[in-house]
Design a protein around this motif. Structure first.
Motif, PDB file in Angstrom:
ATOM      1  N   HIS A  40     -88.086 -23.293 -97.335  1.00 14.77           N
ATOM      2  CA  HIS A  40     -89.159 -23.454 -98.307  1.00 14.77           C
ATOM      3  C   HIS A  40     -89.298 -22.252 -99.250  1.00 14.77           C
ATOM      4  N   LEU A  41     -88.430 -21.259 -99.075  1.00 17.12           N
ATOM      5  CA  LEU A  41     -88.486 -20.050 -99.901  1.00 17.12           C
ATOM      6  C   LEU A  41     -87.820 -20.260-101.260  1.00 17.12           C
ATOM      7  N   ARG A  42     -88.293 -19.490-102.203  1.00 19.69           N
ATOM      8  CA  ARG A  42     -87.660 -19.405-103.511  1.00 19.69           C
ATOM      9  C   ARG A  42     -87.725 -17.944-103.924  1.00 19.69           C
ATOM     10  N   VAL A  43     -86.655 -17.445-104.508  1.00 15.85           N
ATOM     11  CA  VAL A  43     -86.664 -16.074-105.019  1.00 15.85           C
ATOM     12  C   VAL A  43     -87.433 -16.086-106.339  1.00 15.85           C
ATOM     13  N   SER A  44     -88.500 -15.308-106.379  1.00 15.40           N
ATOM     14  CA  SER A  44     -89.303 -15.240-107.607  1.00 15.40           C
ATOM     15  C   SER A  44     -88.825 -14.131-108.530  1.00 15.40           C
ATOM     16  N   GLU A  45     -88.212 -13.106-107.926  1.00  9.28           N
ATOM     17  CA  GLU A  45     -87.759 -11.953-108.710  1.00  9.28           C
ATOM     18  C   GLU A  45     -86.730 -11.189-107.895  1.00  9.28           C
ATOM     19  N   ARG A  46     -85.802 -10.540-108.591  1.00 13.74           N
ATOM     20  CA  ARG A  46     -84.845  -9.646-107.949  1.00 13.74           C
ATOM     21  C   ARG A  46     -84.894  -8.301-108.650  1.00 13.74           C
ATOM     22  N   CYS A  47     -84.599  -7.276-107.897  1.00 16.91           N
ATOM     23  CA  CYS A  47     -84.564  -5.931-108.459  1.00 16.91           C
ATOM     24  C   CYS A  47     -83.531  -5.894-109.583  1.00 16.91           C
ATOM     25  N   THR A  48     -83.840  -5.203-110.644  1.00 19.61           N
ATOM     26  CA  THR A  48     -82.952  -5.163-111.802  1.00 19.61           C
ATOM     27  C   THR A  48     -81.811  -4.162-111.661  1.00 19.61           C
ATOM     28  N   CYS A  49     -81.835  -3.329-110.603  1.00 19.91           N
ATOM     29  CA  CYS A  49     -80.767  -2.330-110.444  1.00 19.91           C
ATOM     30  C   CYS A  49     -79.485  -2.933-109.877  1.00 19.91           C
ATOM     31  N   GLY A  50     -79.558  -4.170-109.362  1.00 21.98           N
ATOM     32  CA  GLY A  50     -78.368  -4.811-108.807  1.00 21.98           C
ATOM     33  C   GLY A  50     -78.245  -4.698-107.303  1.00 21.98           C
ATOM     34  N   CYS A  51     -79.202  -4.075-106.636  1.00 23.00           N
ATOM     35  CA  CYS A  51     -79.123  -3.878-105.187  1.00 23.00           C
ATOM     36  C   CYS A  51     -79.239  -5.190-104.417  1.00 23.00           C
ATOM     37  N   GLY A  52     -79.932  -6.152-104.967  1.00 18.84           N
ATOM     38  CA  GLY A  52     -80.098  -7.435-104.287  1.00 18.84           C
ATOM     39  C   GLY A  52     -81.472  -7.649-103.685  1.00 18.84           C
ATOM     40  N   THR A  53     -82.345  -6.644-103.748  1.00 21.80           N
ATOM     41  CA  THR A  53     -83.707  -6.824-103.246  1.00 21.80           C
ATOM     42  C   THR A  53     -84.298  -8.076-103.876  1.00 21.80           C
ATOM     43  N   ALA A  54     -84.949  -8.896-103.037  1.00 22.31           N
ATOM     44  CA  ALA A  54     -85.483 -10.172-103.506  1.00 22.31           C
ATOM     45  C   ALA A  54     -86.930 -10.330-103.067  1.00 22.31           C
ATOM     46  N   TYR A  55     -87.762 -10.803-103.994  1.00 17.47           N
ATOM     47  CA  TYR A  55     -89.169 -11.084-103.726  1.00 17.47           C
ATOM     48  C   TYR A  55     -89.327 -12.596-103.707  1.00 17.47           C
ATOM     49  N   PHE A  56     -90.161 -13.097-102.773  1.00 20.60           N
ATOM     50  CA  PHE A  56     -90.209 -14.523-102.523  1.00 20.60           C
ATOM     51  C   PHE A  56     -91.487 -15.183-102.996  1.00 20.60           C
ATOM     52  N   ASP A  57     -91.341 -16.467-103.344  1.00 17.50           N
ATOM     53  CA  ASP A  57     -92.443 -17.410-103.479  1.00 17.50           C
ATOM     54  C   ASP A  57     -92.263 -18.395-102.340  1.00 17.50           C
ATOM     55  N   LEU A  58     -93.362 -18.831-101.766  1.00  9.09           N
ATOM     56  CA  LEU A  58     -93.315 -19.752-100.638  1.00  9.09           C
ATOM     57  C   LEU A  58     -94.492 -20.701-100.733  1.00  9.09           C
ATOM     58  N   ASP A  59     -94.230 -21.979-100.561  1.00  4.26           N
ATOM     59  CA  ASP A  59     -95.301 -22.969-100.516  1.00  4.26           C
ATOM     60  C   ASP A  59     -95.932 -22.889 -99.126  1.00  4.26           C
ATOM     61  N   THR A  60     -97.028 -22.161 -99.019  1.00  3.46           N
ATOM     62  CA  THR A  60     -97.647 -21.934 -97.716  1.00  3.46           C
ATOM     63  C   THR A  60     -98.306 -23.189 -97.154  1.00  3.46           C
ATOM     64  N   THR A  61     -98.436 -24.243 -97.964  1.00  5.74           N
ATOM     65  CA  THR A  61     -98.973 -25.496 -97.431  1.00  5.74           C
ATOM     66  C   THR A  61     -97.894 -26.287 -96.694  1.00  5.74           C
ATOM     67  N   ALA A  62     -96.630 -25.918 -96.886  1.00  2.00           N
ATOM     68  CA  ALA A  62     -95.525 -26.655 -96.269  1.00  2.00           C
ATOM     69  C   ALA A  62     -95.095 -26.088 -94.918  1.00  2.00           C
ATOM     70  N   VAL A  63     -95.569 -24.883 -94.576  1.00  4.28           N
ATOM     71  CA  VAL A  63     -95.131 -24.228 -93.333  1.00  4.28           C
ATOM     72  C   VAL A  63     -96.303 -23.526 -92.655  1.00  4.28           C
ATOM     73  N   GLN A  64     -96.122 -23.248 -91.389  1.00  2.00           N
ATOM     74  CA  GLN A  64     -97.119 -22.510 -90.620  1.00  2.00           C
ATOM     75  C   GLN A  64     -96.834 -21.012 -90.729  1.00  2.00           C
ATOM     76  N   PRO A  65     -97.862 -20.188 -90.673  1.00  2.00           N
ATOM     77  CA  PRO A  65     -97.621 -18.742 -90.663  1.00  2.00           C
ATOM     78  C   PRO A  65     -97.054 -18.316 -89.312  1.00  2.00           C
ATOM     79  N   ALA A  66     -96.332 -17.225 -89.326  1.00  2.00           N
ATOM     80  CA  ALA A  66     -95.829 -16.627 -88.090  1.00  2.00           C
ATOM     81  C   ALA A  66     -97.008 -16.005 -87.351  1.00  2.00           C
ATOM     82  N   PRO A  67     -96.865 -15.821 -86.034  1.00  3.97           N
ATOM     83  CA  PRO A  67     -97.921 -15.127 -85.286  1.00  3.97           C
ATOM     84  C   PRO A  67     -98.186 -13.747 -85.887  1.00  3.97           C
ATOM     85  N   ALA A  68     -99.410 -13.288 -85.746  1.00  4.14           N
ATOM     86  CA  ALA A  68     -99.801 -11.990 -86.298  1.00  4.14           C
ATOM     87  C   ALA A  68     -98.974 -10.863 -85.699  1.00  4.14           C
ATOM     88  N   THR A  69     -98.617  -9.909 -86.529  1.00  4.91           N
ATOM     89  CA  THR A  69     -97.890  -8.722 -86.093  1.00  4.91           C
ATOM     90  C   THR A  69     -98.627  -7.492 -86.615  1.00  4.91           C
TER      91      THR A  69
END
Length: 117
Positions: free
Chosen positions: A33-62
């Motif tokens: 259910h993830l989608r990459v909303s943005e990636r770092c412009t330096c080329g490293c590959g860091t990715a920031y996500f968008d997620l439809d939180t109505t489609a999945v359950q949250p993970a247990p608290a950490t």
């Protein structure tokens, strides 16, 4: 590839969230259910996500937003960086690629091939 998620991101998330830990199991269920909303412009590959939180359950608290990490291990023994997975409020938030090297270009593509586990 998982849905619209680039294969490098999906592959590294799969490795870092492997295992039977309940938090990892719940976060793996979010990957389709993830989608990459943005990636770092330096080329490293860091990715920031968008997620439809109505489609999945949250993970247990950490107690931490850092969920998993692994170093990048080269054949010559060098460890030029690491990859980290973060979640906020029980939902995958971003995948970060960190470089510790002035001589090796650290990217998600490199991590995809040589993560230490």
């Amino acid at each position: 590839m998982t849905g619209d998620l680039p294969s490098d991101v999906a592959d590294v998330l799969g490795v870092l969230l492997d295992g039977d830990d309940p938090v990892h199991v719940a976060l793996r269920a979010q990957i389709p259910h993830l989608r990459v909303s943005e990636r770092c412009t330096c080329g490293c590959g860091t990715a920031y996500f968008d997620l439809d939180t109505t489609a999945v359950q949250p993970a247990p608290a950490t107690p931490s937003i850092l969920i998993a990490d692994a170093q990048i291990c080269l054949e010559n023994g060098d460890r030029p960086g690491e990859v980290l997975v973060f979640a906020q409020g029980g939902y995958l938030s971003w995948l970060e690629v960190c470089s510790w090297s002035d001589t090796t270009e650290v990217t998600l593509a490199l991590a995809q091939r040589v993560l230490c586990r």
